[in-house]
Design an enzyme around this catalytic site. Structure first.
Site, PDB file in Angstrom:
ATOM      1  N   ASN A   9      41.875  80.653 -40.972  1.00 25.24           N
ATOM      2  CA  ASN A   9      40.627  81.520 -40.550  1.00 25.24           C
ATOM      3  C   ASN A   9      39.465  81.476 -41.523  1.00 25.24           C
ATOM      4  OD1 ASN A   9      39.101  83.566 -39.778  1.00 25.24           O
ATOM      5  ND2 ASN A   9      40.586  85.261 -39.938  1.00 25.24           N
ATOM      6  N   TRP A  10      38.557  80.970 -41.234  1.00 29.89           N
ATOM      7  CA  TRP A  10      37.600  80.776 -42.226  1.00 29.89           C
ATOM      8  C   TRP A  10      36.621  81.954 -42.445  1.00 29.89           C
ATOM      9  CZ3 TRP A  10      34.944  75.248 -41.223  1.00 29.89           C
ATOM     10  CH2 TRP A  10      35.636  74.272 -41.837  1.00 29.89           C
ATOM     11  N   LYS A  11      36.754  82.948 -41.439  1.00 24.57           N
ATOM     12  CA  LYS A  11      36.126  84.068 -41.426  1.00 24.57           C
ATOM     13  C   LYS A  11      34.349  83.712 -41.464  1.00 24.57           C
ATOM     14  CE  LYS A  11      39.791  86.541 -43.807  1.00 24.57           C
ATOM     15  NZ  LYS A  11      40.037  87.961 -44.152  1.00 24.57           N
ATOM     16  N   HIS A  95      42.095  90.644 -34.539  1.00 23.97           N
ATOM     17  CA  HIS A  95      42.023  90.474 -36.095  1.00 23.97           C
ATOM     18  C   HIS A  95      41.660  91.846 -36.600  1.00 23.97           C
ATOM     19  CE1 HIS A  95      41.304  89.506 -40.440  1.00 23.97           C
ATOM     20  NE2 HIS A  95      41.855  88.682 -39.997  1.00 23.97           N
ATOM     21  N   GLU A  97      39.903  92.834 -38.899  1.00 24.70           N
ATOM     22  CA  GLU A  97      38.609  93.179 -39.263  1.00 24.70           C
ATOM     23  C   GLU A  97      37.701  93.500 -37.911  1.00 24.70           C
ATOM     24  OE1 GLU A  97      38.044  89.663 -41.442  1.00 24.70           O
ATOM     25  OE2 GLU A  97      39.532  90.401 -42.865  1.00 24.70           O
ATOM     26  N   GLU A 167      50.043  90.564 -39.261  1.00 21.73           N
ATOM     27  CA  GLU A 167      49.170  90.614 -40.469  1.00 21.73           C
ATOM     28  C   GLU A 167      49.070  92.132 -40.998  1.00 21.73           C
ATOM     29  OE1 GLU A 167      46.593  87.068 -40.803  1.00 21.73           O
ATOM     30  OE2 GLU A 167      45.498  88.663 -39.723  1.00 21.73           O
ATOM     31  N   GLY A 173      43.394  89.949 -47.655  1.00 18.20           N
ATOM     32  CA  GLY A 173      42.330  89.699 -48.530  1.00 18.20           C
ATOM     33  C   GLY A 173      42.527  90.414 -49.997  1.00 18.20           C
ATOM     34  N   SER A 213      47.151  87.180 -47.480  1.00 22.10           N
ATOM     35  CA  SER A 213      47.263  86.632 -48.774  1.00 22.10           C
ATOM     36  C   SER A 213      48.570  85.806 -49.077  1.00 22.10           C
ATOM     37  CB  SER A 213      47.536  87.679 -50.066  1.00 22.10           C
ATOM     38  OG  SER A 213      46.301  88.643 -49.933  1.00 22.10           O
ATOM     39  N   GLY A 234      43.706  83.200 -44.528  1.00 31.61           N
ATOM     40  CA  GLY A 234      42.383  83.471 -44.789  1.00 31.61           C
ATOM     41  C   GLY A 234      41.664  82.669 -45.931  1.00 31.61           C
ATOM     42  N   GLY A 235      41.394  83.511 -47.152  1.00 35.10           N
ATOM     43  CA  GLY A 235      40.880  83.004 -48.264  1.00 35.10           C
ATOM     44  C   GLY A 235      41.331  81.568 -48.869  1.00 35.10           C
TER      45      GLY A 235
HETATM   46  C1  PEP Z   1      43.142  86.792 -42.436  1.00 38.74           C
HETATM   47  O1  PEP Z   1      42.008  86.948 -42.644  1.00 38.74           O
HETATM   48  O2  PEP Z   1      43.653  86.588 -41.405  1.00 38.74           O
HETATM   49  C2  PEP Z   1      43.787  86.685 -43.628  1.00 38.74           C
HETATM   50  C3  PEP Z   1      45.393  86.423 -43.607  1.00 38.74           C
HETATM   51  O3  PEP Z   1      43.207  86.628 -44.753  1.00 38.74           O
HETATM   52  P1  PEP Z   1      43.778  86.435 -46.339  1.00 38.74           P
HETATM   53  O4  PEP Z   1      44.823  85.270 -46.020  1.00 38.74           O
HETATM   54  O5  PEP Z   1      42.700  86.315 -47.142  1.00 38.74           O
HETATM   55  O6  PEP Z   1      44.711  87.553 -46.805  1.00 38.74           O
END
Ligand code: PEP
Length: 259
Positions: A9-11, A95, A97, A167, A173, A213, A234-235
């Site tokens: 997930n590049w966001k 998500h 967010e 999640e 994040g 994470s 994500g990251g």
């Molecule tokens: C996400 O945005 O779905 C996510 C899991 O982010 P991260 O891996 O950065 O925690």
């Protein structure tokens, strides 16, 4: 046996040049990994680029959101049919967010899920509790409420056409990851809820990802859990070496189960 899936997930990150470099590193590195499935969910403006660069690879294209409506006067909306024209196979819905920053309700998320399934896009339905909810002991209640909204709107058979991503909001994040045991416990509850709402066959076949994470350093342990079928990343999906290592961990976890 369920196939592991790793979705990036590049966001709201990326650019034409950096996307090109990231995908160019990923494509050959993942080419030989045939025991798991891979996807990247890119921002809308880059879908055309991502689709073109990924053509012929074993990495699928996905989006991060969609509009619940089919077409019409919905300024800023992007429909399921539009995503299909860019060869999207997956679309993230709900998500945390989107829920917290953009105020999306369980009901809206369910309508988006329905729109995706109707067009044979695979929705990746995100569910998970906040830190306050975990500390109050209501993790299962929150996740059940989020799942039930989709089951109520679309039915349990439709739920099985999607992927679920557990999640925990406190892990997204933040660098704090659920332990493999914490993740497994919630994943098992999700599967049990689907078993109760649908049947054993659908529940056993349901892909349930963990997100929050995930990194190269913890992916192997998380993916080794019996109900963790891969990750939503994500990251770490923006860093080629990290994402490739996470994808390799999914392949290894699958091979270990088979052996
Ligand atoms: C996400 O945005 O779905 C996510 C899991 O982010 P991260 O891996 O950065 O925690």
């Amino acid at each position: 046996m369920r196939t592991k899936l790793v979705a990036g997930n590049w966001k709201m990150n990326g650019g034409l040049a950096s996307n090109q470099a990231l995908l160019a590193a990923m494509i050959p590195a993942l080419a030989g990994l045939t025991a798991a499935k891979f996807a990247v969910c890119a921002p809308y403006p880059y879908l055309a680029q991502v689709r073109q660069v990924l053509r012929g690879s074993n990495i699928a294209c996905g989006a991060q959101d969609l509009c619940q409506f089919e077409s019409g006067a919905y300024t800023g909306g992007v429909s399921a049919a539009m995503l299909l024209e860019f060869d999207c196979r997956y679309v993230i819905v709900g998500h945390s967010e989107r829920r917290s920053v953009f105020g999306e309700s369980d009901e809206l998320v369910a309508l988006k899920f329905a729109a995706a399934v109707k067009h044979r896009l695979t929705p990746i339905l995100c569910v998970g509790e906040t830190l306050a909810e975990r500390e109050s002991g209501v993790t299962e209640t929150v996740v059940a409420r989020q799942l039930d909204a989709v089951i109520g709107c679309c039915g349990s058979t439709a739920l099985a056409q999607g992927v679920i991503a557990y999640e925990p909001v406190w892990a997204i994040g933040t660098g704090k990851t659920a332990t493999p045991q914490e993740a497994q416990a919630v994943h098992a509850t999700i599967r049990a809820r689907i078993r109760a709402a649908a049947d054993r066959r659908l529940a056993d076949g349901q892909t349930i990802l963990y997100g929050g994470s995930v990194k190269a350093a913890n992916a192997g342990q998380l993916f080794a859990m019996p109900d963790v079928d891969g990750g939503l990343i994500g990251g770490a999906s923006l860093v080629a070496d990290e994402f490739i290592a996470i994808c390799r961990a999914a392949q290894v976890a699958r091979e270990t189960v088979k052996a």
